[in-house]
Design an enzyme around this catalytic site. Structure first.
Site, mmCIF file in Angstrom:
data_model
loop_
_atom_site.group_PDB
_atom_site.id
_atom_site.type_symbol
_atom_site.label_atom_id
_atom_site.label_comp_id
_atom_site.label_asym_id
_atom_site.label_seq_id
_atom_site.Cartn_x
_atom_site.Cartn_y
_atom_site.Cartn_z
ATOM 1 N N CYS A 214 0.812 -1.211 0.000
ATOM 2 C CA CYS A 214 0.000 0.000 0.000
ATOM 3 C C CYS A 214 0.848 1.265 0.000
ATOM 4 O O CYS A 214 0.341 2.361 -0.200
ATOM 5 C CB CYS A 214 -0.902 0.040 1.216
ATOM 6 S SG CYS A 214 -1.958 -1.387 1.364
ATOM 7 N N CYS B 282 -3.122 8.136 6.855
ATOM 8 C CA CYS B 282 -1.782 8.191 7.453
ATOM 9 C C CYS B 282 -1.874 8.443 8.954
ATOM 10 O O CYS B 282 -1.099 7.893 9.733
ATOM 11 C CB CYS B 282 -0.946 9.297 6.816
ATOM 12 S SG CYS B 282 -0.578 9.002 5.083
#
Ligand SMILES: Cc1ncc(COP(=O)(O)O)c(C=O)c1O
Lengths: 391, 144
Positions: free
Chosen positions: B34, B103
């Site tokens: 990813c 994130c």
């Protein structure tokens, strides 16, 4: 932060001052509508036709085979949809590749929803299409082959002339997206054997928002925009006169000395291709070693991610691009890097440096030096690099 | 895409990079496929995080959120650190672009993973806050 070293010429180029000078009158006092009968209008019309002659001359076409569009994407959309709709009574099959620009891929995806069948040919590890695969994919229902001339990410130049012969032998229409190729490689529609070709002004020193589609005379392609009689009634809308004038001037300049320009630019490219792997371990060159755009450099840097690389380069005034997911705005890395067989984790660390006429050897030295430092810094922060060091 | 000045500051001068010596709590989340991996290592004494460092493979936002998260938990009791939310990390950075919210989720999870490791080493039971598939796609869908 200001950009001091611009290495993103495949994204767009700086407008050439000579091009701006040609455009200026049509942005100011020569504002007439080209469809108007009085002299102010006639001057605009004359300027458009002169630009059409320039584009035709640059690619070996006849002037009436050139249609101006709003951008390269529009030319791709028009060529593909226009052909699909005009020939759907003959068949519903289209052949393309996995590495086309989204202007082509998304157009094809939309056609698939309407019942067209599309074959997306794979490419080899260098991003090269095999003409034999094109031939093998042709069926009775095939109405169009669309293969790009040069890839915008990894720079690989496709065997368009060979595919052109195959298309002709099987009487299938052939379109090429030559947006990245104009000014970088010789483009002659007859030598390439193409029926349609897309180009875009801002990739070779012209303005943004103007492109052209070459349609060989006699080829049936549906009208793209309905309205007035502009562009022979096939693409309506009052013409972008300054943009078209700029396109004409830019293509003339860009194609004036292709070998000379390519030699100068590829010397800079080859310096980067030699020095980056010599000074930074665990890198991989993407694209073909020789059959690539003179200005294209594309590397993957293992253990780091492309966006942090771009931001770090930007701190040093260097503009570049990446095929990482984070920069593409999606979750997957570039479809082109995946098509050449890169695993996701490697593709995330890609960097494209695209060189133009205004770059210098000193800038290449500065870029290599900056990369050595940045890659080291990011790798020291990376848990993947750490794991590698302890193996 | 526009990052706040705080994000740029933490990206260009990340705090607490590296690995804590004699760490007694180490956690890693995300995966390379990813494009983000975060690793946190800590030295925890009497349930207080005495030292914390990170290593991150990822974009600018991934590095900045890791850096900010270490600052927010350093010197804190582990219960306080476990209460840290991705939103608190984002707020401390003056926000993140929508596509980068995952994130901050990763940063929250990295802290939790390190503390879970500490519990394990102490032979204590740890109840995770929430399950994560270990892939950014999961959180991304949530964030959008
Ligand atoms: C290969 C290719 N095709 C099409 C386009 C689209 O051109 P435009 O930006 O003029 O729409 C680009 C540029 O982004 C390109 O590189």
């Amino acid at each position: 932060m200001s950009t001091e070293i611009y290495l993103d010429n495949s994204a767009t180029t700086k407008l050439k001052p000579e091009v701006l000078a040609e455009m200026m009158p049509y942005l100011t006092e020569q504002y007439g509508n080209p469809s108007s009968i009085y002299s102010l209008g006639r001057e605009s019309k004359r300027a458009i036709e002169a630009a059409r002659d320039q584009v035709a001359a640059a690619i070996g076409a006849k002037s009436r085979e050139i249609y101006f569009t709003g951008c390269g994407s529009e030319a791709d959309n028009w060529a593909i949809r226009g052909t699909a709709y005009a020939h759907r009574n003959k068949g519903n099959h289209i052949i393309s590749t996995q590495i086309e620009h989204h202007a082509v891929l998304h157009t094809l995806a939309a056609l698939e929803k309407e019942g067209f069948l599309v074959t997306y040919l794979p490419v080899d590890e260098y991003g090269m299409v095999n003409p034999a695969d094109v031939e093998a994919a042709i069926t009775e229902d095939t109405i169009l082959i669309t293969v790009m001339m040069a890839n915008n990410e990894i720079g690989t130049i496709q065997p368009i002339a060979e595919i052109g012969e195959i298309a002709k032998a099987h009487k299938v229409l052939f379109h090429t997206d030559a947006v990245q190729a104009i000014g970088a490689a010789p483009v002659d529609v007859a030598a390439l054997g193409v029926d349609m070709l897309s180009l875009s002004a801002h990739k070779f020193g012209g303005p943004k928002g103007v492109g052209a589609l070459y349609i060989r005379s006699g080829v049936k392609v549906d009208t793209f925009l309905y309205g007035g009689g502009q562009e022979s009634g096939r693409r309506a809308g009052t013409e972008n006169v300054p943009g078209i004038v700029g396109l004409g001037k830019a293509i003339t300049l860009a194609t004036a000395d292709i070998p000379g320009k390519a030699a100068k630019i590829s010397a800079m490219r080859d310096k980067l291709i030699a020095e980056i792997p010599a000074r930074i371990p665990d890198v991989r060159l993407n694209g073909h070693p020789t059959k690539r755009l003179p200005g294209n450099v594309n590397f993957c840097f293992q253990y780091i991610e492309g966006e942090s690389l771009l931001l770090s380069l930007d701190f040093k005034g260097i503009a570049a691009s990446s095929g990482s997911a984070c920069t593409s705005g999606s979750l997957d890395p570039s479809h082109v890097l995946l098509a050449i067989g890169l695993p996701h984790e490697i593709a995330h660390g890609s960097l494209r440096l695209s060189i133009g006429e205004d770059n210098t050897m000193e800038e290449m030295d500065a870029t290599v030096a900056a990369l050595v430092e940045i890659v080291q810094r990011l790798r020291e922060m990376s848990p993947l690099y750490h794991a590698q060091a302890h193996k | 895409m526009l990052y706040s000045e705080k994000v740029m500051d933490h990206f260009s001068n990340p705090r607490n990079v590296g690995e804590v010596e004699n760490a007694n709590a180490v956690g890693q989340v995300g995966n390379a496929k990813c494009g983000d991996i975060m690793q946190m290592s800590m030295r925890i004494e009497d349930d207080i995080i005495q030292d914390v460092k990170f290593k991150t493979f990822g974009c600018g936002a991934a590095i900045a959120t890791s850096s900010m998260a270490t600052e927010l938990v350093k010197g804190k009791h582990i219960d306080e650190a476990l209460a840290l939310t991705n939103k608190a990390v984002m707020d401390a950075l003056d926000g993140l672009p929508p596509v980068k919210v995952h994130c901050s989720v990763l940063a929250e999870e990295a802290i939790e993973a390190a503390i879970a490791d500490y519990y394990k080493r102490q032979g204590k039971e740890f109840t995770p806050k929430k399950a994560c598939g270990g892939c950014c796609h999961d959180c991304h869908q949530e964030a959008e």
